[in-house]
Design an enzyme around this catalytic site. Structure first.
Site, PDB file in Angstrom:
ATOM      1  N   LYS A  89      13.690  51.597  10.635  1.00 50.02           N
ATOM      2  CA  LYS A  89      14.580  52.759  10.598  1.00 50.02           C
ATOM      3  C   LYS A  89      14.869  53.073   9.130  1.00 50.02           C
ATOM      4  CE  LYS A  89      15.794  52.739  15.156  1.00 50.02           C
ATOM      5  NZ  LYS A  89      15.242  53.773  16.045  1.00 50.02           N
ATOM      6  N   LYS A 131       2.018  60.136  24.799  1.00 50.17           N
ATOM      7  CA  LYS A 131       1.703  60.976  23.631  1.00 50.17           C
ATOM      8  C   LYS A 131       0.211  61.288  23.608  1.00 50.17           C
ATOM      9  CE  LYS A 131       5.424  58.992  20.802  1.00 50.17           C
ATOM     10  NZ  LYS A 131       6.332  59.995  20.312  1.00 50.17           N
ATOM     11  N   ASP A 133      13.032  46.554  20.170  1.00 51.78           N
ATOM     12  CA  ASP A 133      13.129  47.992  20.443  1.00 51.78           C
ATOM     13  C   ASP A 133      11.776  48.696  20.270  1.00 51.78           C
ATOM     14  OD1 ASP A 133      14.525  50.431  20.977  1.00 51.78           O
ATOM     15  OD2 ASP A 133      14.556  50.874  18.832  1.00 51.78           O
ATOM     16  N   LYS A 185      12.766  51.800  29.740  1.00 52.55           N
ATOM     17  CA  LYS A 185      13.264  50.656  28.985  1.00 52.55           C
ATOM     18  C   LYS A 185      14.751  50.814  28.673  1.00 52.55           C
ATOM     19  CE  LYS A 185      12.533  50.559  24.398  1.00 52.55           C
ATOM     20  NZ  LYS A 185      13.123  51.386  23.317  1.00 52.55           N
ATOM     21  N   GLU A 225      10.447  55.436  10.915  1.00 50.25           N
ATOM     22  CA  GLU A 225      11.395  56.494  11.317  1.00 50.25           C
ATOM     23  C   GLU A 225      12.375  56.740  10.183  1.00 50.25           C
ATOM     24  OE1 GLU A 225      12.554  56.372  15.720  1.00 50.25           O
ATOM     25  OE2 GLU A 225      12.629  54.295  15.087  1.00 50.25           O
ATOM     26  N   HIS A 231       6.964  55.439  26.607  1.00 46.76           N
ATOM     27  CA  HIS A 231       6.692  56.859  26.368  1.00 46.76           C
ATOM     28  C   HIS A 231       5.589  57.085  25.328  1.00 46.76           C
ATOM     29  CE1 HIS A 231       9.462  56.563  22.908  1.00 46.76           C
ATOM     30  NE2 HIS A 231       8.946  57.699  22.489  1.00 46.76           N
ATOM     31  N   HIS A 269       6.108  49.745  22.300  1.00 45.94           N
ATOM     32  CA  HIS A 269       5.244  50.776  21.729  1.00 45.94           C
ATOM     33  C   HIS A 269       4.139  50.204  20.822  1.00 45.94           C
ATOM     34  CE1 HIS A 269       8.490  53.016  23.323  1.00 45.94           C
ATOM     35  NE2 HIS A 269       9.270  53.003  22.277  1.00 45.94           N
ATOM     36  N   ASP A 319      28.571  55.690  41.571  1.00 46.91           N
ATOM     37  CA  ASP A 319      28.842  54.468  40.827  1.00 46.91           C
ATOM     38  C   ASP A 319      27.869  53.438  41.403  1.00 46.91           C
ATOM     39  OD1 ASP A 319      29.646  52.030  39.967  1.00 46.91           O
ATOM     40  OD2 ASP A 319      31.765  52.258  40.509  1.00 46.91           O
TER      41      ASP A 319
HETATM   42  C1  BG6 Z   1      12.527  54.405  21.458  1.00 51.75           C
HETATM   43  C2  BG6 Z   1      13.409  53.512  20.644  1.00 51.75           C
HETATM   44  O1  BG6 Z   1      11.858  53.660  22.445  1.00 51.75           O
HETATM   45  O2  BG6 Z   1      11.563  55.037  20.623  1.00 51.75           O
HETATM   46  C3  BG6 Z   1      14.077  54.296  19.528  1.00 51.75           C
HETATM   47  O3  BG6 Z   1      14.404  52.925  21.470  1.00 51.75           O
HETATM   48  C4  BG6 Z   1      13.067  55.047  18.708  1.00 51.75           C
HETATM   49  O4  BG6 Z   1      14.837  53.427  18.680  1.00 51.75           O
HETATM   50  C5  BG6 Z   1      12.140  55.863  19.624  1.00 51.75           C
HETATM   51  O5  BG6 Z   1      13.757  55.924  17.830  1.00 51.75           O
HETATM   52  C6  BG6 Z   1      11.009  56.465  18.827  1.00 51.75           C
HETATM   53  O6  BG6 Z   1      10.296  57.367  19.632  1.00 51.75           O
HETATM   54  P1  BG6 Z   1       9.462  58.556  18.990  1.00 51.75           P
HETATM   55  O7  BG6 Z   1       8.772  59.181  20.155  1.00 51.75           O
HETATM   56  O8  BG6 Z   1      10.429  59.441  18.302  1.00 51.75           O
HETATM   57  O9  BG6 Z   1       8.514  57.897  18.025  1.00 51.75           O
END
Ligand code: BG6
Length: 479
Positions: free
Chosen positions: A328, A176, A229, A142, A210, A172, A234, A87
């Site tokens: 989204k 890629k 987000d 994040k 997405e 992330h 990104h 915890d």
């Molecule tokens: C994340 C977001 O950082 O990236 C998500 O919090 C999003 O909302 C995701 O779906 C998208 O990542 P990827 O690699 O699928 O494009």
């Protein structure tokens, strides 16, 4: 100090990210013998597992999320795993954690993916438990705050225990392959750089679309929204890689120095240059899906779509709009960068009735990795009625060009860099702060003008105002 850690401590080891990405990435690295024989992985979270319980949990995650052909050495991988319940608010718990981690003289890498509210307590616990020092580095997932102020507080708390050169902020997207390929495309070819400026480029589009909706992340997403987000991290990293000056070397300092200059050149946005939206019920690839408010169970003003016309106030990009959009529940999953070049200064074919279209470079990042340059060519024929020109694509599908190497999960690269201590693909504090600074400016203008997201049907490209945002400049979104 350079060292390769032989201990990896994973916070949030039972969470969604660990199951979907971290454990599969580590198992794949193990299978390919890319991590040292003696690397031990210690998971921690609130759940009350022992080592065997965690190994079972990890096995289930791997069977679900790692393709069977990459699971070859799963048994020996699982032997590397250990677990200590914790915890984070209980300082004493870090003594037991430290005992479980064992000696860290050869180097410890920590991966922290935790709720922002637990950051400070976790850092204090690591310090109290002796899990800091010259041979420890920390990776931070994040969300790192919700605005400039809260991100500074988190960064200050981390800085009390870890200097910047041992702090690895994860985005992330930088893991890629195609994102890294942007650097190769720009700086390993002589073709593009002389044209890569306002004199030859009309505008740039960056789309991250997405098809998924809330995905059960109710608590987190509603407090964040698309701007924080996706754009804050990104999309701004993609923009920085597209727009930066050539760095002198491929190393962490040179690349990040150039990225931060771009981020600091972002002009404060006028609200008329942004569009926000929230999806309503609709259909994705023929399947009906509920609206955001229905998934959430209450009405909300959180945006699930945002489009922005951004500007960089510097010499290279004077007057070149960067149109960004992310959402989204769009009709398809697609991340791509479009670089739209200008018209030739004078068409010698105009007198022959031919129409020429300016060149366009499309860099597909996902799901397909490809690079397409559209060029003008003459339609074959004897041209008795005039010359006809047509746009033809010069197409590179990366999967065909590089058949063979496994397609790797972005986190494989990032975890390995964290273990070995290469910061090139991690975000420096000054970048994060420049990103937040710009985002806070946008949010403040929304609040000032009481801007609310416009509804759009799931399965469409966002509110119609997003189309108007580019059309009034004579630009169409690339679809
Ligand atoms: C994340 C977001 O950082 O990236 C998500 O919090 C999003 O909302 C995701 O779906 C998208 O990542 P990827 O690699 O699928 O494009």
């Amino acid at each position: 100090m350079s060292f390769t850690a032989n201990r990896l401590l994973l916070f949030g080891a039972t969470g969604d990210l660990a199951q979907r990405m971290l454990l599969p990435s580590l198992c794949a690295l193990h299978a390919d013998k890319l991590v040292a024989e003696d690397l031990q992985i210690i998971g921690t979270a609130r759940q009350d597992f022992d080592d065997a319980g965690f190994r079972n949990f990890a096995r289930a995650a791997l069977e679900k999320f790692l393709p069977a052909d990459r699971r070859g050495s799963m048994g020996t991988f699982l032997n590397r795993l250990h677990y200590q319940p914790l915890d984070a608010n209980d300082l004493a718990g870090f003594t037991a954690l430290s005992a479980k981690v064992g000696p860290i003289d050869d180097g410890l890498a920590i991966f922290l993916s935790t709720a922002p509210s637990l950051f400070e307590a976790t850092i204090a616990g690591l310090s109290a438990g002796g899990l800091t020092g010259d041979k420890v580095r920390i990776g931070l997932e994040k969300p790192l705050g919700t605005d400039f102020q809260s991100s500074c507080e988190i960064n200050d708390a981390v800085a009390r225990a870890f200097p910047e050169d041992r702090t690895f902020r994860i985005d992330h997207y930088l893991g890629k392959e195609t994102v890294q390929n942007l650097l190769a495309l720009r700086f390993a070819n002589i073709l593009f750089e002389p044209l890569w400026n306002a004199a030859h480029i009309d505008h740039v589009q960056i789309t991250v679309a997405e098809t998924v909706g809330l995905e059960g992340r109710v608590g987190f997403y509603d407090g964040a929204g698309a701007l924080r987000d996706m754009v804050q991290n990104h999309m701004l990293q993609l923009l920085a890689l597209v727009a930066m000056e050539p760095p002198a070397n491929y190393n962490a300092t040179a690349i990040r120095d150039e990225k931060v200059k771009v981020l600091r050149a972002l002009r404060l946005i006028d609200p008329s240059e942004t569009v926000t939206g929230q999806y309503r019920a609709g259909a994705i690839i023929g399947q009906p899906v509920p609206g955001y408010d229905e998934e959430l169970g209450k009405p909300s003003d959180t945006e699930t779509f945002v489009a922005i016309k951004a500007h960089l106030d510097n010499w290279r990009w004077k007057g070149v709009p960067f149109y960004l959009r992310t959402g989204k529940r769009m009709p398809q999953r697609k991340t791509e960068i479009v670089v739209q070049f200008r018209h030739v200064p004078h068409s010698i074919f105009a007198g022959k009735g031919a129409r020429s279209v300016p060149n366009r470079l499309v860099i597909g990042i996902q799901p397909e990795e490809n690079i397409t340059l559209s060029l003008m060519a003459k339609v074959p024929g004897l041209d008795r009625d005039g010359i006809r020109l047509r746009e033809v694509p010069l197409d590179i599908a990366m999967a065909d060009a590089f058949a063979g190497p496994n397609k790797r999960i972005a986190y494989e690269r990032l975890l390995l860099d964290l273990i070995e201590g290469d910061q090139t693909l991690f975000v420096r504090r000054d970048e994060v702060e420049a990103q937040w600074d710009w985002i806070d400016g946008i949010r403040a203008s929304w609040t000032e003008h009481d801007l609310k997201p416009k509804p759009y049907a799931a399965g469409t490209w966002g509110p119609s105002a997003s189309i108007a945002l580019t059309e009034r400049d004579g630009v169409h979104w690339h679809e």
